[in-house]
Design an enzyme around this catalytic site. Structure first.
Site, PDB file in Angstrom:
ATOM      1  N   SER A 101       0.828  -1.219   0.000  1.00  0.00           N
ATOM      2  CA  SER A 101       0.000   0.000   0.000  1.00  0.00           C
ATOM      3  C   SER A 101       0.856   1.260   0.000  1.00  0.00           C
ATOM      4  O   SER A 101       2.001   1.253   0.458  1.00  0.00           O
ATOM      5  CB  SER A 101      -0.911   0.008   1.228  1.00  0.00           C
ATOM      6  OG  SER A 101      -1.747  -1.115   1.217  1.00  0.00           O
TER       7      SER A 101
HETATM    8  C1  LIG Z   1      -3.913  -3.609  -0.471  1.00  0.00           C
HETATM    9  S1  LIG Z   1      -3.437  -5.234  -0.080  1.00  0.00           S
HETATM   10  C2  LIG Z   1      -2.842  -5.083   1.565  1.00  0.00           C
HETATM   11  C3  LIG Z   1      -1.570  -4.337   1.714  1.00  0.00           C
HETATM   12  C4  LIG Z   1      -0.833  -4.663   2.979  1.00  0.00           C
HETATM   13  N1  LIG Z   1      -1.523  -4.271   4.160  1.00  0.00           N
HETATM   14  C5  LIG Z   1       0.590  -4.146   2.973  1.00  0.00           C
HETATM   15  O1  LIG Z   1       0.966  -3.427   3.868  1.00  0.00           O
HETATM   16  O2  LIG Z   1       1.319  -4.519   2.071  1.00  0.00           O
HETATM   17  C6  LIG Z   1      -4.993  -6.021   0.210  1.00  0.00           C
HETATM   18  C7  LIG Z   1      -4.861  -7.483   0.565  1.00  0.00           C
HETATM   19  O3  LIG Z   1      -6.115  -7.933   1.074  1.00  0.00           O
HETATM   20  C8  LIG Z   1      -6.213  -9.294   0.738  1.00  0.00           C
HETATM   21  N2  LIG Z   1      -7.608  -9.744   0.908  1.00  0.00           N
HETATM   22  C9  LIG Z   1      -8.663  -9.572   0.076  1.00  0.00           C
HETATM   23  N3  LIG Z   1      -9.753 -10.166   0.585  1.00  0.00           N
HETATM   24  C10 LIG Z   1      -9.400 -10.712   1.761  1.00  0.00           C
HETATM   25  C11 LIG Z   1     -10.075 -11.465   2.752  1.00  0.00           C
HETATM   26  N4  LIG Z   1     -11.366 -11.782   2.614  1.00  0.00           N
HETATM   27  N5  LIG Z   1      -9.397 -11.873   3.832  1.00  0.00           N
HETATM   28  C12 LIG Z   1      -8.063 -11.578   3.988  1.00  0.00           C
HETATM   29  N6  LIG Z   1      -7.360 -10.884   3.075  1.00  0.00           N
HETATM   30  C13 LIG Z   1      -8.020 -10.447   1.975  1.00  0.00           C
HETATM   31  C14 LIG Z   1      -5.691  -9.359  -0.678  1.00  0.00           C
HETATM   32  O4  LIG Z   1      -5.349 -10.672  -1.064  1.00  0.00           O
HETATM   33  C15 LIG Z   1      -4.528  -8.392  -0.589  1.00  0.00           C
HETATM   34  O5  LIG Z   1      -3.330  -9.077  -0.325  1.00  0.00           O
END
Ligand SMILES: C[S@@+](CC[C@H](N)C(=O)[O-])C[C@H]1O[C@@H](n2cnc3c(N)ncnc32)[C@H](O)[C@@H]1O
Length: 386
Positions: A101
């Site tokens: 992010s």
């Molecule tokens: C924007 S990224 C997160 C960035 C992260 N916090 C970082 O610092 O790098 C969003 C993440 O949410 C995950 N995601 C989507 N739906 C999800 C769910 N139902 N449960 C857990 N993770 C989920 C995606 O696979 C993705 O890796």
């Protein structure tokens, strides 16, 4: 690149975030200094600069080291996965499904979380693990859930390199993790269209849920809720655009079928006004036109169209309103069971009559039965249950 040069780049990044107003708290800044972002970036990816600061581009550590380092310490997200792994992350094509992010929005969310020492924190969306590492650096007990096993595997490796050890789980974060409840803070780093009630149930009374909230395609807010035990109530704190929680993804599709049967009328409301009056109006439209999405379109001939549709229903109602220079009124085309433009006009009139409130005057209540949007105070509900 020496450690000292990387640290200098990291400091330049936090200085820029301070200047931009995204970073104000010393402890968040200290966590960023102690948790170098480059340890969470892969050798290649797609940089997507925040705040519309230029076009996206491929980054590659070996082919263009300086470009890679600049990207890693700039305020942009770096796409690390597309199409749930079926696409090529460092290309422009395919839907982004995981990323590192952007530092500005990461800092803004961490500040909204108002972390205290030893807080129990649940993060949903581990991604690269950077946010989990920052939280761990802030002396919290962090559990982070990632739905995608391949993404989670990379996060394990990144966190090992960074020498941080939050608890990592692979699973559906929409369900939270009851075994670790109650949490003082729940933080989603993927967006929700509806806040899962499991998060409310698993948050201690007085605890906070901080999440990107994106109920309509193309519109998103930073939402902070305080849990009371049976519900959670809170307000919006500026806008944010994130990838959606996997189960809540919907396709944004304007499908003008049966155009020959559509109703054509004219309006004096300029569709550009609807698209450009800010996110307070967008919230009024969300409440007044449930389940409707909007796509603003600048056409090649200089005209403008606002396209409207029912989210997630390719066979649903649709509408368009077309602005042309020097017209006193504009063509409206509507088809289906609902008159989406008429609903929009009603929502617009309501918004003007309330004094054209900005997003800061709205809030949300999440109960087991659903979500209620309100204006100024929780008893002043706008629209119905969502
Ligand atoms: C924007 S990224 C997160 C960035 C992260 N916090 C970082 O610092 O790098 C969003 C993440 O949410 C995950 N995601 C989507 N739906 C999800 C769910 N139902 N449960 C857990 N993770 C989920 C995606 O696979 C993705 O890796």
């Amino acid at each position: 690149m020496t450690d000292a040069t990387a640290a200098a780049r990291n400091r330049a990044m936090t200085d820029a975030l301070r200047a931009a107003g995204s970073l104000t708290q010393a402890r968040v800044e200290a966590a960023m200094h102690a948790t170098p972002r480059h340890l969470f970036a892969r050798d290649s990816g797609w940089l997507s600069p925040d705040h519309g600061a230029g076009p996206g581009r491929t980054i590659h550590r070996q082919a263009d080291p300086d470009g890679w380092w600049s990207a890693v310490y700039s305020d942009g997200s770096i796409i690390t996965q597309r199409d749930d792994g079926a696409g090529v992350a460092d290309s422009a094509n395919g839907a982004p499904t995981s990323s590192l992010s952007a530092p500005g929005v990461v800092a803004e969310f961490l500040e909204l979380l108002a972390i205290r020492p030893r807080d129990r924190v649940l993060e949903i969306g581990t991604g690269t693990g950077w946010t989990a590492a920052l939280l761990a650096q802030m002396d919290t007990d962090v559990t982070s859930i990632e739905v995608d096993p391949h993404v989670a595997e990379q996060a394990v490796a990144n966190l090992k390199t960074a020498d941080r050890a939050p608890r990592l789980l692979v699973g559906d974060g929409a369900e939270g993790w009851p075994e670790g409840a109650p949490y003082d803070r729940v933080h989603a780093t993927c967006a929700v269209a509806r806040v899962p009630f499991a998060w409310v149930e698993q948050t201690r009374p007085g605890g906070m849920i901080v999440t990107p909230w994106q109920p309509m395609t193309g519109y998103g807010w930073k939402l902070r809720l305080i849990a009371s035990g049976s519900q959670a109530v809170g307000r919006f704190h500026g806008t944010a655009g994130f990838m959606m929680l996997r189960e809540q993804r919907t396709a944004a599709r304007w499908n003008p079928r049966h155009a020959d049967e559509a109703m054509s009328t004219r309006t004096r409301l300029d569709p550009r006004t609807v698209a450009q009056s800010g996110t307070g109006l967008a919230l009024a439209v969300f409440a007044g036109c449930p389940g409707m999405g909007m796509i603003p379109m600048d056409n090649d001939d200089g005209s403008f169209s606002l396209l409207q549709f029912e989210i997630g229903n390719a066979e649903g109602a649709w509408a368009s309103c077309d602005w042309e220079p020097d017209s006193t009124d504009y063509e409206v085309t509507q088809y289906g069971d609902r008159r989406l433009w008429d609903e929009t006009e009603n929502a617009f009139a309501w918004w003007v009559e309330q004094g054209a409130p900005g997003e800061d005057r709205y809030g949300l209540t999440v109960t087991e039965g659903g979500e209620l949007l309100w204006l100024d105070q929780p008893t002043n509900v706008v629209g119905g249950d969502h």
